[in-house]
Design an enzyme around this catalytic site. Structure first.
Site, PDB file in Angstrom:
ATOM      1  N   TYR A 207      39.775 -46.566  61.792  1.00  0.00           N
ATOM      2  CA  TYR A 207      38.506 -45.620  62.510  1.00  0.00           C
ATOM      3  C   TYR A 207      37.772 -46.575  63.486  1.00  0.00           C
ATOM      4  O   TYR A 207      36.788 -47.351  63.053  1.00  0.00           O
ATOM      5  CB  TYR A 207      37.676 -45.248  61.134  1.00  0.00           C
ATOM      6  CG  TYR A 207      38.214 -44.532  60.042  1.00  0.00           C
ATOM      7  CD1 TYR A 207      38.502 -43.489  60.229  1.00  0.00           C
ATOM      8  CD2 TYR A 207      38.560 -45.345  58.784  1.00  0.00           C
ATOM      9  CE1 TYR A 207      39.273 -42.650  59.253  1.00  0.00           C
ATOM     10  CE2 TYR A 207      39.044 -44.658  57.759  1.00  0.00           C
ATOM     11  CZ  TYR A 207      39.362 -43.347  57.893  1.00  0.00           C
ATOM     12  OH  TYR A 207      39.927 -42.936  56.680  1.00  0.00           O
TER      13      TYR A 207
ATOM     14  N   TRP B  98      31.230 -43.329  63.063  1.00  0.00           N
ATOM     15  CA  TRP B  98      31.178 -42.498  62.481  1.00  0.00           C
ATOM     16  C   TRP B  98      29.732 -42.093  61.913  1.00  0.00           C
ATOM     17  O   TRP B  98      29.051 -43.051  61.524  1.00  0.00           O
ATOM     18  CB  TRP B  98      32.111 -42.118  61.192  1.00  0.00           C
ATOM     19  CG  TRP B  98      33.377 -41.520  61.557  1.00  0.00           C
ATOM     20  CD1 TRP B  98      33.762 -40.019  61.079  1.00  0.00           C
ATOM     21  CD2 TRP B  98      34.695 -42.245  62.155  1.00  0.00           C
ATOM     22  NE1 TRP B  98      34.868 -40.081  61.698  1.00  0.00           N
ATOM     23  CE2 TRP B  98      35.525 -40.979  62.144  1.00  0.00           C
ATOM     24  CE3 TRP B  98      34.845 -43.329  62.824  1.00  0.00           C
ATOM     25  CZ2 TRP B  98      36.796 -41.139  62.885  1.00  0.00           C
ATOM     26  CZ3 TRP B  98      36.237 -43.374  63.528  1.00  0.00           C
ATOM     27  CH2 TRP B  98      37.069 -42.389  63.444  1.00  0.00           C
TER      28      TRP B  98
ATOM     29  N   ASP C  76      29.135 -42.856  58.068  1.00  0.00           N
ATOM     30  CA  ASP C  76      29.546 -44.227  57.744  1.00  0.00           C
ATOM     31  C   ASP C  76      28.428 -45.008  58.346  1.00  0.00           C
ATOM     32  O   ASP C  76      28.013 -45.874  57.658  1.00  0.00           O
ATOM     33  CB  ASP C  76      30.886 -44.491  58.670  1.00  0.00           C
ATOM     34  CG  ASP C  76      32.108 -43.905  57.950  1.00  0.00           C
ATOM     35  OD1 ASP C  76      32.085 -42.700  58.091  1.00  0.00           O
ATOM     36  OD2 ASP C  76      33.148 -44.532  57.449  1.00  0.00           O
TER      37      ASP C  76
ATOM     38  N   TYR D 117      43.606 -43.592  67.751  1.00  0.00           N
ATOM     39  CA  TYR D 117      43.028 -42.434  66.801  1.00  0.00           C
ATOM     40  C   TYR D 117      43.172 -41.260  67.449  1.00  0.00           C
ATOM     41  O   TYR D 117      43.051 -40.976  68.870  1.00  0.00           O
ATOM     42  CB  TYR D 117      41.678 -42.733  66.663  1.00  0.00           C
ATOM     43  CG  TYR D 117      40.768 -41.591  65.941  1.00  0.00           C
ATOM     44  CD1 TYR D 117      40.894 -41.826  64.482  1.00  0.00           C
ATOM     45  CD2 TYR D 117      40.033 -40.565  66.531  1.00  0.00           C
ATOM     46  CE1 TYR D 117      40.354 -40.837  63.612  1.00  0.00           C
ATOM     47  CE2 TYR D 117      39.773 -39.768  65.664  1.00  0.00           C
ATOM     48  CZ  TYR D 117      39.573 -39.663  64.170  1.00  0.00           C
ATOM     49  OH  TYR D 117      39.236 -38.879  63.290  1.00  0.00           O
TER      50      TYR D 117
ATOM     51  N   GLY E 206      33.045 -34.521  55.342  1.00  0.00           N
ATOM     52  CA  GLY E 206      33.304 -35.981  54.965  1.00  0.00           C
ATOM     53  C   GLY E 206      34.350 -35.820  53.918  1.00  0.00           C
ATOM     54  O   GLY E 206      34.892 -37.104  53.613  1.00  0.00           O
TER      55      GLY E 206
ATOM     56  N   ASP F 164      37.309 -34.506  53.651  1.00  0.00           N
ATOM     57  CA  ASP F 164      38.430 -33.696  54.446  1.00  0.00           C
ATOM     58  C   ASP F 164      39.495 -32.895  53.541  1.00  0.00           C
ATOM     59  O   ASP F 164      39.602 -31.620  53.879  1.00  0.00           O
ATOM     60  CB  ASP F 164      38.990 -34.535  55.347  1.00  0.00           C
ATOM     61  CG  ASP F 164      38.515 -35.638  56.373  1.00  0.00           C
ATOM     62  OD1 ASP F 164      37.062 -35.457  55.948  1.00  0.00           O
ATOM     63  OD2 ASP F 164      38.783 -36.200  57.092  1.00  0.00           O
TER      64      ASP F 164
ATOM     65  N   ARG G  19      47.196 -39.910  52.946  1.00  0.00           N
ATOM     66  CA  ARG G  19      46.120 -38.999  53.790  1.00  0.00           C
ATOM     67  C   ARG G  19      46.594 -37.624  53.871  1.00  0.00           C
ATOM     68  O   ARG G  19      47.787 -37.225  53.164  1.00  0.00           O
ATOM     69  CB  ARG G  19      46.703 -39.800  55.232  1.00  0.00           C
ATOM     70  CG  ARG G  19      46.404 -41.126  55.728  1.00  0.00           C
ATOM     71  CD  ARG G  19      44.862 -41.211  55.929  1.00  0.00           C
ATOM     72  NE  ARG G  19      44.497 -40.353  57.184  1.00  0.00           N
ATOM     73  CZ  ARG G  19      43.312 -40.363  57.530  1.00  0.00           C
ATOM     74  NH1 ARG G  19      42.287 -40.756  56.814  1.00  0.00           N
ATOM     75  NH2 ARG G  19      43.036 -39.532  58.596  1.00  0.00           N
TER      76      ARG G  19
ATOM     77  N   TYR H 271      43.702 -39.354  49.360  1.00  0.00           N
ATOM     78  CA  TYR H 271      42.361 -39.075  50.059  1.00  0.00           C
ATOM     79  C   TYR H 271      41.408 -38.447  48.967  1.00  0.00           C
ATOM     80  O   TYR H 271      40.917 -39.122  48.289  1.00  0.00           O
ATOM     81  CB  TYR H 271      42.526 -38.403  51.422  1.00  0.00           C
ATOM     82  CG  TYR H 271      41.524 -38.909  52.552  1.00  0.00           C
ATOM     83  CD1 TYR H 271      41.441 -40.227  52.913  1.00  0.00           C
ATOM     84  CD2 TYR H 271      41.251 -38.019  53.511  1.00  0.00           C
ATOM     85  CE1 TYR H 271      40.733 -40.466  53.892  1.00  0.00           C
ATOM     86  CE2 TYR H 271      40.572 -38.174  54.529  1.00  0.00           C
ATOM     87  CZ  TYR H 271      40.277 -39.357  54.800  1.00  0.00           C
ATOM     88  OH  TYR H 271      39.589 -39.859  55.966  1.00  0.00           O
ATOM     89  N   TRP H 272      40.777 -37.360  49.450  1.00  0.00           N
ATOM     90  CA  TRP H 272      39.847 -36.848  48.494  1.00  0.00           C
ATOM     91  C   TRP H 272      40.288 -35.903  47.524  1.00  0.00           C
ATOM     92  O   TRP H 272      39.319 -35.280  46.909  1.00  0.00           O
ATOM     93  CB  TRP H 272      38.755 -36.036  49.494  1.00  0.00           C
ATOM     94  CG  TRP H 272      38.030 -36.927  50.359  1.00  0.00           C
ATOM     95  CD1 TRP H 272      38.196 -37.250  51.779  1.00  0.00           C
ATOM     96  CD2 TRP H 272      36.774 -37.619  49.912  1.00  0.00           C
ATOM     97  NE1 TRP H 272      37.263 -38.233  52.215  1.00  0.00           N
ATOM     98  CE2 TRP H 272      36.320 -38.546  51.044  1.00  0.00           C
ATOM     99  CE3 TRP H 272      35.965 -37.937  48.944  1.00  0.00           C
ATOM    100  CZ2 TRP H 272      35.147 -39.369  51.263  1.00  0.00           C
ATOM    101  CZ3 TRP H 272      34.784 -38.535  48.924  1.00  0.00           C
ATOM    102  CH2 TRP H 272      34.493 -39.215  50.116  1.00  0.00           C
TER     103      TRP H 272
ATOM    104  N   GLU I  67      39.076 -48.411  50.903  1.00  0.00           N
ATOM    105  CA  GLU I  67      38.488 -47.389  51.326  1.00  0.00           C
ATOM    106  C   GLU I  67      38.172 -46.708  50.065  1.00  0.00           C
ATOM    107  O   GLU I  67      37.295 -45.871  49.996  1.00  0.00           O
ATOM    108  CB  GLU I  67      39.247 -46.570  52.501  1.00  0.00           C
ATOM    109  CG  GLU I  67      38.648 -45.316  53.119  1.00  0.00           C
ATOM    110  CD  GLU I  67      39.363 -44.725  54.224  1.00  0.00           C
ATOM    111  OE1 GLU I  67      40.510 -45.216  54.464  1.00  0.00           O
ATOM    112  OE2 GLU I  67      39.023 -43.648  54.624  1.00  0.00           O
TER     113      GLU I  67
HETATM  114  C1  DGY Z   1      39.455 -38.716  59.802  1.00  0.00           C
HETATM  115  O1  DGY Z   1      40.011 -39.119  60.947  1.00  0.00           O
HETATM  116  O2  DGY Z   1      40.247 -39.052  58.923  1.00  0.00           O
HETATM  117  C2  DGY Z   1      38.189 -38.170  59.765  1.00  0.00           C
HETATM  118  O3  DGY Z   1      37.650 -37.966  58.478  1.00  0.00           O
HETATM  119  C3  DGY Z   1      37.869 -37.191  60.536  1.00  0.00           C
HETATM  120  O4  DGY Z   1      36.464 -37.359  60.801  1.00  0.00           O
END
Ligand code: DGY
Length: 469
Positions: free
Chosen positions: A45, A49, A52, A99, A192, A194, A228, A387-388, A431
């Site tokens: 990243y 953000w 963040d 990115y 946030g 995702d 991811r 991830y989430w 993270e």
């Molecule tokens: C990402 O790139 O993973 C972000 O969460 C998008 O904002």
């Protein structure tokens, strides 16, 4: 680094280990420091953000309150005319092809009459408004230092207050034309969280059209793609971006035609808590009473909205799909939204705590550390590495810790703090973390992980309060 941190914490006196742990956290923030703002992480990243940066300001406050203030001011320089704070401000110095979707993809957002002058380019999405909470934290730390620090922090609050007011006004109007007290999001990136199962149902209704091939640079920086979102998720994310750009990044057009339109309870709860912080800032800067009446009405409306989304069976608050006209029944940490919003009556608080302690979250027998998985292992969308969809997140633990303190639950809060610090120390400021074996996932040297570490270390309760239930 992970074993080094572990060894340090075991071998040294607790105080010595904490001092070195804090020094290492500060070093992460310095290493990611771009002058007036901080990269969310060194590679994955490389831009600024929005949420963040708010957490980062909370961490920075513990060693440089002026720099912490600049972090927020730098972000708000790119506020849109509508009041929107973009979820990414792109770093013109980021290496090319680092990115995706980067500034070139979002450049057309700059064509909107509401966008700030570019470069730098910004996205046209937004993220949860932790900013006023962070600014108040900066003030509290500076006030304790007194003298010039406190004076500078007061000037900062005066500077940023009108920008916060405009930001919250945007969220309570453009993003809530119904006056429901709940914020509408147009894209999972705005939440946030995702790829949370929260968004599975509304995303499944998004029909993806023609998309040119695109790179997944994010996958270069993680050990395994399973950490991811999937390619199918990404197709939908990019398709939604395309539609938002096609609608001219204009809220009215998006509201009319967009296939993903969801009331996000976590976002809304953070807004309710941020409005409480804004109210305190309003008092500190001597804002007109009309402002305070307005903010009070936003707080009341936010609570009403969240109340309406309570699911007694799950003991959680649920998001609402505006397009399908139904609640989204998933078991994720977002469901603790009323705890984050604060001011819950004892019955609702008890119910939330019972859910938090239950095997669906903290009481799950396989947890490596007693911190809540982002998605309950009981949810069908749970995935331990993705991830989430299951991993535990230090920033979420921070939000819950902070909320538990506000709710008058210091021992539970301390339990979360005490579990979170060794988790972070076992990694290089990871993270997120696999919940059952504790492996650090995603990026290393994640700025917001370092930031919440600093806040936790600075907020060690006195011996009396430390007794964990
Ligand atoms: C990402 O790139 O993973 C972000 O969460 C998008 O904002």
């Amino acid at each position: 680094m992970s074993s080094e941190n572990d060894r340090m914490l075991r071998a040294e006196t607790p105080l010595g280990a904490e001092i070195r742990f804090a020094a290492r956290a500060r070093q992460v923030l310095r290493q990611n420091d771009m002058g007036d703002w901080t990269r969310a992480a060194p590679n994955l990243y490389p831009h600024q953000w929005s949420w963040d940066s708010a957490f980062i300001a909370i961490g920075l406050a513990h060693f440089n309150t002026r720099r912490a203030a600049r972090e927020l001011l730098a972000l708000f320089e790119h506020q849109w005319r509508t009041g929107k704070v973009p979820h990414i401000v792109f770093n013109p110095e980021a290496p090319p092809a680092s990115y995706f979707p980067g500034p070139e993809h979002w450049a057309c957002a700059a064509a909107s009459p509401d966008a700030p002058p570019a470069p730098p380019y910004t996205s046209c999405l937004c993220q949860p408004p932790v900013h006023a909470i962070a600014a108040l934290r900066v003030w509290e730390v500076a006030e304790r230092s007194g003298g010039e620090e406190a004076g500078a922090a007061r000037v900062f609050l005066r500077q940023i207050y009108p920008k916060f007011l405009l930001w919250h006004h945007y969220l309570t109007t453009h993003r809530d034309p119904e006056g429901s007290g709940l914020v509408t999001i147009y894209h999972p990136w705005e939440s946030g969280t995702d790829n949370s199962p929260r968004w599975d149902a509304p995303l499944s209704n998004v029909e993806v059209g023609e998309l040119p091939p695109y790179p997944r640079y994010d996958l270069r920086y993680v050990a395994s793609p399973s950490e991811r979102p999937t390619d199918v998720d990404y197709d939908r994310y990019l398709w939604l971006v395309k539609l938002i750009k096609k609608a001219g990044c204009d809220e009215r057009n998006t509201y009319r035609s967009h296939p993903f339109l969801v009331k996000d309870v976590l976002f809304s709860a953070i807004l309710a808590a941020a409005n409480e912080a804004l109210m305190e800032i309003a008092a500190l800067v001597g804002a007109p009473s009309g402002d305070r009446t307005l903010i009070a009405s936003w707080i009341a409306r936010g609570h009403r909205g969240l109340n309406g989304m309570w699911d007694p069976e799950l003991g959680l608050c649920l998001d609402y799909d505006l397009r399908a006209g139904r609640p989204l029944r998933s078991r994720t940490v977002a469901g603790f939204a009323p705890l984050i919003a604060g001011r819950q009556g004892s019955g609702r608080l008890e119910a939330l705590l019972a859910t938090l302690d239950s095997p669906a979250f903290l009481g799950h027998p396989w947890l490596h550390w007693p911190v809540p998985p982002s998605t309950s292992p009981f949810d069908e969308g749970f995935h331990r590495r993705s991830y989430w969809r299951g991993p535990t997140w230090p920033v979420v633990n921070w939000l819950l810790w902070w909320s538990l303190l506000r709710a008058g639950e210091p021992q539970r809060a301390e339990g979360l703090r005490q579990a979170s610090l060794p988790q972070i120390a076992s990694s290089s400021f990871g993270e997120y973390f696999e919940p059952f074996v504790g492996e650090s996932l995603g990026a290393d040297d994640q700025s917001w992980t370092a930031a919440v570490t600093l806040d936790w270390l600075a907020n060690e309760p006195c011996q009396e309060e430390r007794k964990v239930a």
